[in-house]
Motif scaffolding. Structure first.
Motif, PDB file in Angstrom:
ATOM      1  N   SER A 175       0.831  -1.198  -0.091  1.00  0.00           N
ATOM      2  CA  SER A 175      -0.022   0.041  -0.043  1.00  0.00           C
ATOM      3  C   SER A 175       0.717   1.375   0.139  1.00  0.00           C
ATOM      4  CB  SER A 175      -0.985  -0.144   1.272  1.00  0.00           C
ATOM      5  OG  SER A 175      -0.193   0.002   2.360  1.00  0.00           O
ATOM      6  N   ASN A 176       2.231   1.057  -0.311  1.00  0.00           N
ATOM      7  CA  ASN A 176       2.917   2.360  -0.324  1.00  0.00           C
ATOM      8  C   ASN A 176       3.167   2.898   1.023  1.00  0.00           C
ATOM      9  OD1 ASN A 176       3.467   2.002  -3.214  1.00  0.00           O
ATOM     10  ND2 ASN A 176       1.840   3.293  -3.679  1.00  0.00           N
ATOM     11  N   THR A 177       3.101   2.246   2.015  1.00  0.00           N
ATOM     12  CA  THR A 177       3.115   3.012   3.265  1.00  0.00           C
ATOM     13  C   THR A 177       4.458   2.255   3.732  1.00  0.00           C
ATOM     14  OG1 THR A 177       0.935   2.579   3.890  1.00  0.00           O
ATOM     15  CG2 THR A 177       2.681   2.664   5.581  1.00  0.00           C
ATOM     16  N   TRP A 186     -12.434  -8.751   0.331  1.00  0.00           N
ATOM     17  CA  TRP A 186     -12.435 -10.005  -0.415  1.00  0.00           C
ATOM     18  C   TRP A 186     -11.720 -10.195  -1.664  1.00  0.00           C
ATOM     19  CZ3 TRP A 186     -16.337 -13.577   0.392  1.00  0.00           C
ATOM     20  CH2 TRP A 186     -17.081 -13.287   1.506  1.00  0.00           C
ATOM     21  N   TYR A 187     -11.483 -11.240  -2.283  1.00  0.00           N
ATOM     22  CA  TYR A 187     -10.675 -11.490  -3.450  1.00  0.00           C
ATOM     23  C   TYR A 187     -11.638 -12.353  -3.958  1.00  0.00           C
ATOM     24  CZ  TYR A 187      -7.282 -13.628  -6.467  1.00  0.00           C
ATOM     25  OH  TYR A 187      -6.429 -14.130  -7.606  1.00  0.00           O
ATOM     26  N   GLY A 195      -7.608  -3.138  -3.852  1.00  0.00           N
ATOM     27  CA  GLY A 195      -8.157  -2.749  -5.065  1.00  0.00           C
ATOM     28  C   GLY A 195      -6.898  -3.010  -6.262  1.00  0.00           C
ATOM     29  N   PHE A 196      -6.049  -4.086  -5.839  1.00  0.00           N
ATOM     30  CA  PHE A 196      -5.008  -4.518  -6.659  1.00  0.00           C
ATOM     31  C   PHE A 196      -5.500  -5.923  -7.345  1.00  0.00           C
ATOM     32  CE2 PHE A 196      -3.973  -5.608  -2.342  1.00  0.00           C
ATOM     33  CZ  PHE A 196      -3.828  -7.112  -2.319  1.00  0.00           C
ATOM     34  N   SER A 197      -5.016  -6.236  -8.524  1.00  0.00           N
ATOM     35  CA  SER A 197      -5.451  -7.500  -9.107  1.00  0.00           C
ATOM     36  C   SER A 197      -4.272  -8.545  -9.178  1.00  0.00           C
ATOM     37  CB  SER A 197      -5.764  -7.057 -10.579  1.00  0.00           C
ATOM     38  OG  SER A 197      -6.888  -6.222 -10.724  1.00  0.00           O
ATOM     39  N   PRO A 198      -4.333  -9.518  -8.324  1.00  0.00           N
ATOM     40  CA  PRO A 198      -3.404 -10.714  -8.591  1.00  0.00           C
ATOM     41  C   PRO A 198      -3.527 -11.479  -9.651  1.00  0.00           C
ATOM     42  CG  PRO A 198      -4.451 -10.444  -6.378  1.00  0.00           C
ATOM     43  CD  PRO A 198      -5.182  -9.677  -7.452  1.00  0.00           C
ATOM     44  N   THR A 228       1.192 -12.817  -8.140  1.00  0.00           N
ATOM     45  CA  THR A 228       1.922 -11.424  -8.497  1.00  0.00           C
ATOM     46  C   THR A 228       0.879 -10.424  -8.612  1.00  0.00           C
ATOM     47  OG1 THR A 228       3.578 -10.238  -9.953  1.00  0.00           O
ATOM     48  CG2 THR A 228       2.152 -11.745 -11.070  1.00  0.00           C
ATOM     49  N   VAL A 229       1.066  -9.439  -8.370  1.00  0.00           N
ATOM     50  CA  VAL A 229       0.213  -8.183  -8.490  1.00  0.00           C
ATOM     51  C   VAL A 229       0.400  -7.254  -9.644  1.00  0.00           C
ATOM     52  CG1 VAL A 229      -0.590  -6.039  -7.574  1.00  0.00           C
ATOM     53  CG2 VAL A 229       0.157  -7.897  -5.898  1.00  0.00           C
ATOM     54  N   LEU A 230      -0.501  -7.341 -10.331  1.00  0.00           N
ATOM     55  CA  LEU A 230      -0.321  -6.899 -11.816  1.00  0.00           C
ATOM     56  C   LEU A 230       0.016  -5.479 -11.940  1.00  0.00           C
ATOM     57  CD1 LEU A 230      -3.229  -8.432 -13.754  1.00  0.00           C
ATOM     58  CD2 LEU A 230      -0.957  -8.956 -13.886  1.00  0.00           C
TER      59      LEU A 230
END
Length: 167
Positions: free
Chosen positions: A36-38, A90-91, A122-125, A146-148
């Motif tokens: 999350s860029n933290t 959720w995923y 809100g990421f897409s694995p 992997t996260v796209l």
């Protein structure tokens, strides 16, 4: 209204006869700095346990998973566990599975989403892996994720393991 309910029940029963519904326990482990860029001092990794519900029809499968427990490992604080309310994150995913007897290869793509402002999902694995059927009902799976959106930073750093039961 009764006719609509009857048609929906017949569609549900028919689709369950054609496919398999499964329930599993999934464990996702990530060795990363932050998704999350933290900026986290000394952050080493995260491990998430969740429940996975999946529906298989031939080569195609779709499912949804929700976490309930998260462990973080940091050089500063050590291992820390956090309880997650099931259903708040959720995923959802859709994929293909190629059977080779007892073993099978699988690949899917999904998207994460959460309810509430405090959660930054809100990421897409993208997941690629293999599985093994122990019986017609029990199976295990191992996948590399992997996260796209952060492909170069996450490739080879996220893994998941699932053990499940087909109804």
């Amino acid at each position: 209204m009764k006719k609509v309910s009857l048609v929906l029940c017949l569609l549900l029963a028919g689709s369950l006869l054609l496919g398999n519904l499964s329930l599993g326990l999934i464990n996702v482990a990530a060795k990363t700095e932050s998704l999350s860029n933290t900026p986290l001092s000394g952050f080493v990794g995260v491990d998430v346990l969740g429940i996975d519900l999946r529906y298989d029809v031939g080569l195609l499968y779709l499912g949804a998973a929700t976490p309930f427990l998260m462990f973080t490992l940091s050089e500063d604080t050590g291992v820390k566990s956090s309880l997650i309310i099931p259903g708040i994150a959720w995923y959802g995913y859709i994929g293909l599975k190629l059977d080779f007897g007892v073993f099978y290869f699988k690949g899917d793509i999904g998207h994460t989403f959460a309810f509430g402002e405090q959660l930054q999902l809100g990421f897409s694995p993208l997941r690629l892996g293999f599985g093994m059927n122990f019986s017609p009902s029990y199976y295990i799976e191992l996948s590399v994720d992997t996260v796209l959106q952060k492909f170069n930073e996450t490739v080879g750093k996220i893994f998941d393991f699932k053990i499940g039961y087909r109804f």
